[in-house]
Design a protein around this motif. Structure first.
Motif: not given
Length: 472
Positions: A400-408
């Motif tokens: 779940q923590d990797d999702v914002p990075v991917a979104i960015e």
């Protein structure tokens, strides 16, 4: 082309032969008439006896003329010699007169000595006066001097006597050359020739009439031959023109075939470039931007697709058509636009379409859950989403923590693609247009080369034909 070839009419040989046949009949008739005339000329001949006599007289006349010419030449030569001798005598006589004087009473030594003897006898008598004696002595002295001069000119007198003797002989020779006798022989010989001519005149007149008829027939025959040559020459020129037309037709056909092949090749390449231009006109990064937006819809619940995108104004049929066209094997060298495939679109959640708009929001949520699920803080993605993220070079979220990075990362790429979309589209269009322009120039040059090659070939064949005609 076959229709044009049928229109070229071959010269009719039968028409030429028919004309020649008529002229050949006329020519045969003229030759027969000439044969008859030759036979008549041979029959009307002067007798051998008369001919021999005439020949003898003609030879004798030639001999007389030759003798007269030689005699005239000899007489002229003798006259020239006499003139030369006369001139020598006059010159030598003048020389003697200069030495002894023109008024001298005594021309010989004997005469001078005789006078001296007379003077001496007179003086010895003693009957002369002193004055007379002195005069006689003076005369004696003059006579002694004259004797010396006469002795000196004696050889000259002898030369004068010799020249006079020569002149006498030459004059005797001239008197022996009688041209009148030769003239009489010539007149008599000519008279006999005239008599023979008169006796043979009837034969000559008849032969002359036959000669005139033969000359007329020769002229008629030459005219027929001239007509025959003209007919043959006209036919040869027509046949030559016929061959030239066929040759031009062949060269035109060859040119059309080469140009047609070249045009077909050009049309094929032009069609591919026009198809390439159609793809180039599609906004750049359309696939990447659509894929990013579809993934953001799945990963970021707060993300909403822009209502106006680069695909606004296109219905589903247009999208499907573009997708179908992009599936065709087109070589897009130098283009930034990534080739679109139907499988790529099937890997991600499709954008809003008529089909998806008709479905309920529940159906949408169910579809999203099937592509993206969260279990105990871990993220599970469908293989199609993973493949799309990897293709876009975006970090695939595992937790779940990797999702914002991917979104960015997705939003950054989305912004980058949008900022470069217009310039890259123009670049793609310009590249294809330059390729189209180069294609036109290349094939224009090729067309000129084909025409030049055919013209050189035509000129070479013409020169070879002319050389062959000259040899023949």
């Amino acid at each position: 082309m076959s229709t044009q070839q049928q229109r070229i009419k071959r010269p009719d040989v039968s028409v030429r032969d028919k004309k020649l046949e008529t002229l050949n009949v006329q020519l045969k008739k003229v030759d027969e008439e000439l044969a008859v005339l030759r036979k008549q000329i041979d029959q009307n001949q002067v007798g051998d006896k008369t001919s021999n006599e005439r020949k003898q007289l003609q030879d004798k006349t030639k001999e007389i003329i030759k003798t007269q010419a030689e005699l005239k030449s000899r007489r002229n030569a003798i006259h020239d010699q006499i003139k030369q001798l006369d001139a020598q005598i006059k010159r030598r006589t003048a020389e003697i007169q200069d030495k002894i004087g023109k008024k001298s009473k005594y021309s010989t030594v004997a005469e001078a000595k005789q006078r001296i003897a007379q003077i001496e006898d007179t003086i010895s008598t003693g009957d002369v006066s002193l004055v007379e004696e002195k005069m006689m002595v003076k005369e004696m002295n003059s006579l002694n001097k004259l004797i010396k001069d006469l002795v000196a000119v004696e050889p000259i007198k002898k030369q004068i006597d010799a020249d006079q003797e020569k002149i006498s002989k030459l004059k005797e020779e001239l008197s022996g050359m009688n041209p009148r006798e030769l003239a009489a022989q010539f007149d008599e010989n000519q008279k006999k020739l005239n008599e023979l001519q008169s006796s043979s005149q009837n034969v000559y007149d008849k032969r002359q009439t036959l000669f005139n008829k033969r000359t007329a027939l020769y002229g008629k025959r030459d005219e027929i031959y001239s007509q025959i040559r003209k007919i043959r020459a006209d036919f040869d020129n027509e046949f030559k023109a016929f061959k030239n037309k066929l040759e031009k037709q062949r060269l035109k056909r060859e040119e059309d075939e080469k140009l047609s092949k070249l045009l077909e090749e050009k049309d094929g390449k032009l069609g591919k470039l026009q198809e390439k231009l159609m793809h180039a006109r599609t906004p750049a990064f359309t696939y990447e931007i659509g894929a990013i937006e579809n993934i953001l819809v799945v990963l970021d619940p707060t993300f909403e697709k822009p209502k106006k995108t680069v695909l606004d104004g296109l219905d589903d049929n247009t999208v499907d058509s573009a997708a179908a066209t992009s599936a065709a094997p087109v070589n897009n060298d130098g283009l930034v636009l990534v080739e679109k495939k139907e499988d790529d679109y099937n890997r991600v959640a499709p954008s809003k379409s008529k089909k998806h708009k008709k479905k309920s929001q529940n159906k949408k949520d169910s579809s999203e859950q099937s592509l993206f699920t969260k279990v105990d803080g871990k993220v599970t993605l469908e293989p199609t989403l993973i493949a799309t993220l990897a293709e876009l070079d975006v970090t695939v979220p595992v937790s779940q923590d990797d999702v914002p990075v991917a979104i960015e990362q997705l939003k950054a790429k989305h912004e980058d693609f949008l900022s470069r979309q217009e310039s890259e589209t123009e670049k793609n269009i310009k590249t294809v247009e330059e390729q189209l322009k180069k294609l036109e120039l290349d094939y224009q040059q090729k067309e000129e080369e084909v025409k030049k090659e055919l013209e050189e070939k035509r000129q070479k064949e013409k020169e070879e034909a002319e050389a062959a005609n000259e040899e023949n």
